[in-house]
Design an enzyme around this catalytic site. Structure first.
Site, PDB file in Angstrom:
ATOM      1  N   THR A 183       0.815  -1.206   0.000  1.00 64.49           N
ATOM      2  CA  THR A 183       0.000   0.000   0.000  1.00 64.49           C
ATOM      3  C   THR A 183       0.852   1.261   0.000  1.00 64.49           C
ATOM      4  O   THR A 183       1.977   1.276   0.491  1.00 64.49           O
ATOM      5  CB  THR A 183      -0.939   0.062   1.228  1.00 64.49           C
ATOM      6  N   ASP A 220      -5.916   4.892   1.931  1.00 69.51           N
ATOM      7  CA  ASP A 220      -5.923   5.913   2.976  1.00 69.51           C
ATOM      8  C   ASP A 220      -6.052   5.174   4.301  1.00 69.51           C
ATOM      9  O   ASP A 220      -7.137   4.700   4.656  1.00 69.51           O
ATOM     10  CB  ASP A 220      -7.089   6.869   2.769  1.00 69.51           C
ATOM     11  N   ASN A 248       4.078  -0.867   8.435  1.00 67.13           N
ATOM     12  CA  ASN A 248       5.301  -0.077   8.300  1.00 67.13           C
ATOM     13  C   ASN A 248       5.028   1.404   8.078  1.00 67.13           C
ATOM     14  O   ASN A 248       5.883   2.241   8.351  1.00 67.13           O
ATOM     15  CB  ASN A 248       6.121  -0.629   7.128  1.00 67.13           C
ATOM     16  N   SER A 272       7.833  -0.033  15.186  1.00 68.73           N
ATOM     17  CA  SER A 272       7.906   1.084  16.128  1.00 68.73           C
ATOM     18  C   SER A 272       9.149   1.905  15.788  1.00 68.73           C
ATOM     19  O   SER A 272       9.397   2.237  14.633  1.00 68.73           O
ATOM     20  CB  SER A 272       7.938   0.568  17.567  1.00 68.73           C
ATOM     21  N   TYR A 310       6.012  12.171  18.239  1.00 68.84           N
ATOM     22  CA  TYR A 310       6.441  10.985  17.489  1.00 68.84           C
ATOM     23  C   TYR A 310       6.743   9.836  18.445  1.00 68.84           C
ATOM     24  O   TYR A 310       6.315   8.695  18.219  1.00 68.84           O
ATOM     25  CB  TYR A 310       7.670  11.321  16.650  1.00 68.84           C
ATOM     26  N   LYS A 367       4.970   5.990  18.859  1.00 70.80           N
ATOM     27  CA  LYS A 367       5.724   4.740  18.789  1.00 70.80           C
ATOM     28  C   LYS A 367       5.656   3.957  20.096  1.00 70.80           C
ATOM     29  O   LYS A 367       5.708   2.728  20.093  1.00 70.80           O
ATOM     30  CB  LYS A 367       7.165   5.032  18.383  1.00 70.80           C
ATOM     31  N   THR A 413      17.389   5.426   4.921  1.00 73.65           N
ATOM     32  CA  THR A 413      16.166   5.614   4.142  1.00 73.65           C
ATOM     33  C   THR A 413      15.914   7.116   4.043  1.00 73.65           C
ATOM     34  O   THR A 413      16.706   7.932   4.514  1.00 73.65           O
ATOM     35  CB  THR A 413      14.966   4.931   4.825  1.00 73.65           C
TER      36      THR A 413
END
Length: 266
Positions: free
Chosen positions: A34, A58, A85, A136, A151, A155, A186
């Site tokens: 997705t 979504d 993810n 997480s 944030y 997590k 990343t």
């Protein structure tokens, strides 16, 4: 021999999700992936095929998530492994961050994953097997990073509901694992994966220093290899008894000792 396990991976158009999807396809797995747009997925991972189903989803919409799960089962017959993810970084001190920004971060990082679990579980439960991986962050283990409070809170929430989920589904033969990634190479710190509240209070010097370090020093120099992480995840998924908690970090022992030192002061 072609591998028939069906994986459902969210947040798959970039970063760890994309690396994982590419590796799964190369190994013969069937993959539903997705992203916010199908175009971003097919551009990076290829067009729809017998083994690959790109989905525009979504995650905040229950209807959208349900349709994605239904399409996956319609195409592949079942779901065996779920990887939650999708998520993004949110920076801003708790005094400065807006209510809207805080809620949006929770919507994607927490409630999006819960939506996926809610609609995938009936199939895993019926199969009496399956794996759920919730990604997480080290910020979900150590929250003492100035400017990362919201944030970190998202997590920490992922950790909490995964531990509860593990207890709830064990009698069905389904296993849940929360993964603590460290810093991986990343685009997590790029603008399309990282939201920053503009600071308007100069006194928050520690938070400003943290932001500068992440954007100017850490970004692009992360030690973690997303391909190695993907290979480990595939291996763990095949284990008969995967752990409920899994650390992906070179600094694992250092962080654990730091946490223990803080707990001993209580």
């Amino acid at each position: 021999m072609e591998n028939k396990k069906v994986w459902f991976v969210t947040g798959a158009s970039k970063g760890l999700g994309l690396t994982l999807v590419k590796e799964l396809l190369s190994q013969g797995y069937q993959v539903a992936a997705t992203s916010r747009t199908v175009e971003s997925l097919t551009k990076e991972a290829g067009a729809s095929s017998d083994n690959f189903l790109p989905l525009e989803v979504d995650l905040v919409s229950e209807e959208s998530v349900k349709k994605a799960i239904d399409k996956t089962v319609e195409k592949f017959g079942t779901i065996d492994v779920v990887v939650n993810n999708a998520g993004y970084g949110q920076f801003g001190t708790l005094e400065e961050i807006t209510d809207k920004a805080a809620r949006q971060n929770f919507d994607i990082n927490v409630f999006g994953s819960l939506n996926v679990i809610r609609f995938a579980m009936p199939y895993l439960r019926a199969n009496r097997s399956g794996r759920i991986f919730n990604i997480s962050s080290i910020a979900g283990f150590l929250g003492n990073f100035a400017g990362w409070g919201i944030y970190a809170a998202t997590k920490f929430a992922v950790v909490g509901f995964t531990e509860a989920l593990s207890a709830e589904i064990k009698s069905f033969g389904v296993k849940a694992t929360v993964v603590y990634p460290g810093y991986f190479r990343t685009n997590f710190l790029e603008s399309d994966s990282f939201s920053v509240i503009e600071s308007n209070i100069a006194e928050y010097a520690d938070a400003k220093a943290s932001l500068d370090a992440h954007q100017q020093q850490i970004n692009g120099n992360q030690q973690g290899d997303p391909l190695k992480a993907s290979l480990v995840l595939i291996k763990v998924a095949a284990d008969d008894n995967p752990p409920c908690i899994y650390f992906w970090a070179r600094m694992q022992m250092t962080w654990q000792k730091q946490k223990l030192r803080r707990l001993k002061k209580i």
